[in-house]
Design an enzyme around this catalytic site. Structure first.
Site, PDB file in Angstrom:
ATOM      1  CE1 TYR A 103      -3.775  -2.061  -0.989  1.00 40.69           C
ATOM      2  CE2 TYR A 103      -2.353  -3.432   1.697  1.00 40.69           C
ATOM      3  CZ  TYR A 103      -3.175  -3.185   0.559  1.00 40.69           C
ATOM      4  OH  TYR A 103      -3.936  -4.923   0.088  1.00 40.69           O
ATOM      5  CB  ALA A 130       2.684 -10.898  11.793  1.00 40.39           C
TER       6      ALA A 130
END
Length: 372
Positions: A188, A303
């Site tokens: 993004y 993560a």
């Protein structure tokens, strides 16, 4: 009668002091796009969804939340740039706090991962570049997402985008969130500036590593100054090439960002792990997060496809302070309890990740039976 041995310590279930927050365990709800916020406004069903996944002293990170009307990239994503959106978030946040959870809002701008149908007055999406993104196959393996060629931001327009993040952070605190996570990952707008595969600018926001990181760090500084660095996290994915946003030297990029963030004293850095070469083994990867972990002075969240055992191993070996779980937490609202008992996990259903249904695949995943 001889004394019974103490049960083995489960690293993921040990307490952690995250700045001013006392966490009871190290299992974090990762930010997960759900696309159930009609017209960009959080809906009442989000109250149940997030409260289901709340445990006392647990950290939750909300799904990506748009910072402005130019930030939109997908249908029915929540925003936080209007008063209506702020008010709609309040009962969601209250539900998490009522159960003793800590709730951060992930603030986000899609950049070129958008099309003119989502933009004000049908304009082109904005980015660091005018290079178009090729169509992407959707998660259902059938539909294809089309992206309008972006408009390259002028140098003097960039401070406005920085300000949009600042204002979104302020509104998140007004809505009751405990802090914000700046979304600098997954291809993004911030990631577009960071990565040399995308960023082809010739001004002081492009070219050198320092220049490509300038936009991200300006946002971090603005947000930290607005709400306090102790309420700010940043998510990064230096090793990923999501949405054609790769970098020629991800190790250097990750290390530079980790070192630079120390200047602002933010609460945590949340990094997406390079995909594991073998299950449970990331230490042998040349793309290890270890240099970032060592360089960054705040809390470190990892993560990237973790299971119970490799999450425990990462905590035990000091490779991360907290582990973010996405799909497993989506499908198991009581994930910490299941990890405690080493209980079977519900399987997640990819077909219902991004539907608009307020129940199916959202709030209908079953809890573990109370009697085990």
């Amino acid at each position: 009668m001889s004394a019974q041995p103490a049960p083995p310590t489960i690293p993921l279930l040990t307490p952690y002091k995250l700045g001013n927050f006392d966490l009871s365990h190290r299992i974090v709800l990762a930010p997960l796009t759900r696309q159930r916020s009609y017209n960009n406004v959080p809906q009442p069903h989000a109250v149940l969804y997030y409260s289901q996944r709340t445990s006392k002293g647990g950290l939750l990170i909300a799904e990506a939340v748009e910072v402005s009307d130019t930030a939109r990239g997908y249908a029915d994503m929540p925003g936080i740039w209007t008063r209506e959106q702020v008010e709609a978030w309040k009962p969601v946040v209250d539900a998490v706090h009522t159960k003793g959870g800590v709730f951060f809002c992930q603030i986000w701008h899609a950049g070129r991962v958008s099309n003119s149908g989502f933009q004000p007055n049908g304009q082109a999406p904005i980015s660091c570049t005018d290079k178009p993104l090729t169509p992407q196959l959707q998660s259902n393996g059938i539909d294809v997402a089309e992206f309008t060629p972006p408009r390259r931001l002028e140098t003097n327009e960039i401070p406005q985008i920085v300000n949009d993040f600042r204002l979104a952070a302020r509104k998140a605190i007004e809505a009751g969130f405990d802090g914000v996570e700046i979304h600098g990952a997954n291809g993004y707008i911030i990631d577009q500036f960071l990565k040399d595969q995308v960023n082809d600018r010739t001004d002081h926001y492009g070219g050198s590593l320092e220049n490509r990181c300038r936009f991200a760090l300006e946002i971090v500084e603005a947000v930290a100054n607005e709400i306090g660095a102790d309420k700010v996290g940043l998510r990064l994915s230096p090793f990923a090439d999501y949405m054609e946003s790769g970098d020629s030297d991800p190790n250097a990029l990750g290390l530079y960002m980790a070192e630079s963030l120390n200047k602002y004293g933010i609460l945590y850095c949340h990094v997406i792990e390079p995909r594991m070469k073998t299950p449970g083994d990331i230490s042998e990867s040349s793309d290890s997060l270890a240099p970032m972990r060592e360089a960054f002075k705040g809390a470190f969240i990892a993560a990237g496809g973790y299971e119970r055992e490799d999450g425990n191993k990462a905590i035990a070996e000091g490779r991360a302070d907290l582990i973010a779980y996405g799909r497993w937490f989506l499908a198991n609202p009581d994930l910490p309890k299941r990890f405690e008992l080493n209980a079977p996990l519900n399987r997640y259903n990819r077909d219902t990740f991004y539907t608009s249904d307020p129940v199916i695949g959202y709030t209908d995943y079953p809890f573990l039976e109370t009697t085990v």
